[in-house]
Enzyme design. Structure first.
Site, PDB file in Angstrom:
ATOM      1  CD  GLU A 109      -3.054  -0.982   0.159  1.00 33.23           C
ATOM      2  OE1 GLU A 109      -3.059  -0.005  -0.609  1.00 33.23           O
ATOM      3  OE2 GLU A 109      -3.878  -1.915   0.068  1.00 33.23           O
ATOM      4  CG  ASP A 118      -5.498  -7.397  -7.816  1.00 34.09           C
ATOM      5  OD1 ASP A 118      -4.477  -7.647  -7.155  1.00 34.09           O
ATOM      6  OD2 ASP A 118      -6.374  -6.606  -7.433  1.00 34.09           O
ATOM      7  CD  GLU A 154     -10.155  -2.303  -8.696  1.00 31.91           C
ATOM      8  OE1 GLU A 154     -11.258  -1.850  -8.295  1.00 31.91           O
ATOM      9  OE2 GLU A 154      -9.134  -2.318  -7.982  1.00 31.91           O
ATOM     10  CB  THR A 178      -1.818  -1.191  -9.471  1.00 29.92           C
ATOM     11  OG1 THR A 178      -3.013  -1.960  -9.365  1.00 29.92           O
ATOM     12  CG2 THR A 178      -1.225  -0.936  -8.086  1.00 29.92           C
ATOM     13  CD  GLU A 216     -14.776  -5.433  -2.233  1.00 24.18           C
ATOM     14  OE1 GLU A 216     -14.856  -5.060  -3.417  1.00 24.18           O
ATOM     15  OE2 GLU A 216     -13.741  -5.335  -1.575  1.00 24.18           O
TER      16      GLU A 216
HETATM   17  C1  DMJ Z   1      -6.232   0.254  -5.195  1.00 20.03           C
HETATM   18  O1  DMJ Z   1      -5.456   0.546  -4.104  1.00 20.03           O
HETATM   19  C2  DMJ Z   1      -5.426  -0.344  -6.307  1.00 20.03           C
HETATM   20  O2  DMJ Z   1      -6.124  -0.262  -7.501  1.00 20.03           O
HETATM   21  C3  DMJ Z   1      -5.056  -1.771  -6.029  1.00 20.03           C
HETATM   22  O3  DMJ Z   1      -4.397  -2.364  -7.102  1.00 20.03           O
HETATM   23  C4  DMJ Z   1      -6.287  -2.576  -5.726  1.00 20.03           C
HETATM   24  N1  DMJ Z   1      -7.062  -1.978  -4.669  1.00 20.03           N
HETATM   25  C5  DMJ Z   1      -7.388  -0.583  -4.772  1.00 20.03           C
HETATM   26  C6  DMJ Z   1      -8.603  -0.293  -5.627  1.00 20.03           C
HETATM   27  O4  DMJ Z   1      -9.618  -1.177  -5.554  1.00 20.03           O
END
Ligand code: DMJ
Length: 630
Positions: free
Chosen positions: A122, A262, A376, A466, A355
């Protein structure tokens, strides 16, 4: 008064959702036109400021906003997380004033020599990524957002932060611990179990930092982590969800494209595109091929045991929804379109994506009812609109805006939805709402208006991290300038032919569209294809093109099932579903019944998985899916 307003909002939301079904059915309302796209773009801008100002006025400098009670909370390291995560969105919106004052504040006030234990993943994607992208914008005239007084303060902070995370990589496998203390390194009681996404989603940020500081150590440790994970893949080229960073043993062997895995896939392709490092491309090719073979139940994706490919988890989880966007980047647009349609049908049914959505019962997965403002599906919508310019993606964007405005908007920002069936709000707003959700929505509508933004019409090609952070392919960062570098388009498979031959074929009016998408062809070329992509929809662009290695016999057998055009193929949970103990109880508790009965017809399809078990495939359409696609 407040509750009357809530009820009215809810009623409007319901009627909007209903009418949007009709909209997409083309019966009553029209698709989004340029004027409306402009209005929607402006509305999204307003959404950003409602949440950003709400954060600044009520929560800053704490990490995140509690948008119902209008307070703040420290959720990561206690260093103004939401502000850092929002920086490049401010720049993208052209808000020079707030971008400048925010960068200046961070440069003067932030420090990382704090006794806080933080998640490596994170912290990397939100904080390091936020700092680096803002640095690259603030330090460069070409972006139009250069800050005259800026003296690399954010880069200095980024390097300091990352050095504080380096102790996490001191493991026998090279895969980092999940958490690290920014002052004291890894605690001796720290868990040795981490997720694949956690260990394998660092290469973009660490690589960019190496190239900006000329210190290779960051890029090396991140790549070692990827190698450490990939070296432990199964014989099927699948990775599990959780691994012990000391022994290298998988402690959770469910393979999938969503939760816990992912962005491992995402960073393989993106690291190749950004850095031109072909090792990432080769790993991506193998990993992607295997995902499409074992996880893809067109148009859905399931989770399987990484060794046997037996299905363990027939659930769409909302994190999977980035996949169609990644497929656009990889040039595999056709399955991306089908999967997006399926995922969007879930959004339309509930007004948000839960979710988890169980593909066997076609209902919300027990315990996975929430929608925490995730980006997403919106991200994939942006990519698909960019690649196809199909107005249906703008219509989807309008639905996203309506849902967020009428279901999630709350006094000081946007609230998590705790239950997509009841639309109950929760007092929390993740920083990624401003870093990603709103950013992709704004970009979607801006594409339809004039595309006059940093990403789509800027001085560089950009890769999104991401967390949605902008990482440019500048000469300092990227070797990919030697390659084709168009993102978001696709080449025809005949683009490997000499340009002259292609032009001749085109002049003979050979416009067979079956050749556009490469994945389904038996395509004899591996690796990167350099050169022109004459079939690109968007003119004057050069194309990045990804092709799969030749199919093996095993693949041919498994892929022999007829091409499906149905809206959804649902795996019915019979003997092939291995349930987790807690799942058994909960599902039995729910009677494994669907709340909204799907219309199901048996297509007679069946296929064998790797264990030789029979999988029963039922072709089904929910009411919503039919409304959307007909
Ligand atoms: C974000 O922090 C990023 O996209 C991560 O890859 C997945 N979780 C959250 C969004 O859902």
């Amino acid at each position: 008064m407040e509750s009357n307003f809530r009820w009215l909002s809810y009623a409007i939301f319901i009627s909007l959702t209903f009418s949007s079904f009709v909209l997409n059915n083309g019966v009553l309302a029209e698709s989004v036109k340029p004027d409306e796209a402009k209005q929607l773009r402006d509305e999204v801008r307003g959404m950003f400021y409602h949440a950003f100002d709400g954060y600044m006025n009520n929560a800053f400098p704490l990490d995140e906003l509690k948008p119902l009670s209008c307070q703040g909370e420290d959720t990561l390291g206690g260093y103004a997380l939401t502000l850092i995560d929002s920086l490049d969105t401010l720049a993208l919106l052209g808000d020079k004033e707030r971008f400048t004052s925010s960068v200046e504040w961070i440069g003067k006030n932030l420090q990382f020599n704090i006794n806080k234990t933080v998640s490596v993943f994170e912290t990397t994607i939100r904080v390091l990524g936020g700092l680096l992208s803002a640095h690259l914008i603030a330090s460069d005239y070409a972006t139009g957002m250069r800050i005259p007084s800026y003296e690399n303060e954010l880069l200095v902070l980024a390097e300091d932060l990352t050095r504080r995370m380096l102790p996490a990589f001191d493991t026998p496998t090279g895969i980092p611990f999940g958490s690290v203390n920014l002052m004291y390194g890894v605690d001796k009681h720290e868990s040795k179990i981490t997720s694949t996404a956690g260990g394998g989603t660092l290469s973009l940020e660490f690589g960019v930092l190496s190239r900006l500081t000329n210190d290779p150590v960051f890029e090396q440790v991140a790549k070692n982590a990827v190698r450490g994970l990939w070296a432990r893949r199964s014989n099927l080229d699948l990775v599990g969800a959780h691994i012990n960073v000391f022994t290298g043993e998988w402690t959770q062997k469910d393979a999938g494209i969503g939760t816990s895995i992912d962005s491992f896939y995402e960073y393989l392709l993106k690291a190749y595109i950004l850095f031109g490092d072909e090792e990432y491309l080769y790993i991506f090719q193998e990993a992607y091929r295997s995902a499409m073979q074992y996880l893809h139940k067109d148009p859905w994706y399931v989770e399987v045991n990484m060794d046997s490919a037996a299905i363990v988890w027939p659930v769409f989880n909302s994190l999977q929804a980035f996949w169609p966007g990644l497929q656009v980047l990889a040039g595999d647009v056709d399955p991306a379109i089908r999967t997006h349609t399926a995922f969007f049908s879930v959004w339309k049914r509930y007004g948000f994506t839960p979710e988890g959505f169980n593909l066997a019962t076609l209902s919300v997965q027990y315990g996975q009812k929430s929608y925490p403002l995730r980006p997403e599906l919106i991200e994939s919508t942006y990519w698909l609109y960019k690649a196809t310019r199909d107005p249906r993606y703008l219509d989807a964007g309008r639905d996203f805006v309506a849902s967020l405005q009428y279901g999630a908007k709350c006094p000081c920002g946007y609230c998590h939805i705790t239950d997509v069936e009841l639309h109950k709000q929760e007092d929390h707003m993740e920083s990624f709402f401003l870093a990603e959700t709103v950013k992709y929505l704004w970009l979607l509508f801006d594409l339809a208006v004039d595309s006059d933004n940093l990403v789509d019409n800027g001085p560089y090609k950009y890769i999104f991290s991401t967390e949605g952070h902008l990482l440019p392919l500048t000469p300092q960062i990227s070797l990919a300038r030697e390659h084709c570098s168009y993102f978001g388009g696709y080449c025809r498979s005949n683009s490997t032919k000499p340009e002259q031959e292609v032009l001749e074929e085109e002049s003979n009016n050979n416009h067979d569209r079956s050749n556009i998408y490469p994945y389904h062809e038996s395509f004899p070329v591996t690796g990167l294809i350099k050169g022109l992509c004459p079939g690109l929809t968007h003119a004057q662009k050069y194309g990045f093109f990804y092709a799969l290695p030749e199919k093996t016999e095993r693949e041919d057998v498994n892929q022999a099932k007829p091409e499906t055009t149905s809206n959804s193929i649902v795996l019915i949970s019979d003997q092939t579903v291995v349930k987790r103990p807690q799942q058994v109880d909960k599902e039995e508790e729910k009677g494994f019944t669907s709340q909204s009965e799907p219309i199901m017809t048996i297509s007679g399809g069946s296929s064998n998985d790797q264990t030789g078990q029979e999988l029963t495939l039922l072709e089904s359409e929910t009411d919503d899916q039919r409304l959307y696609s007909s």
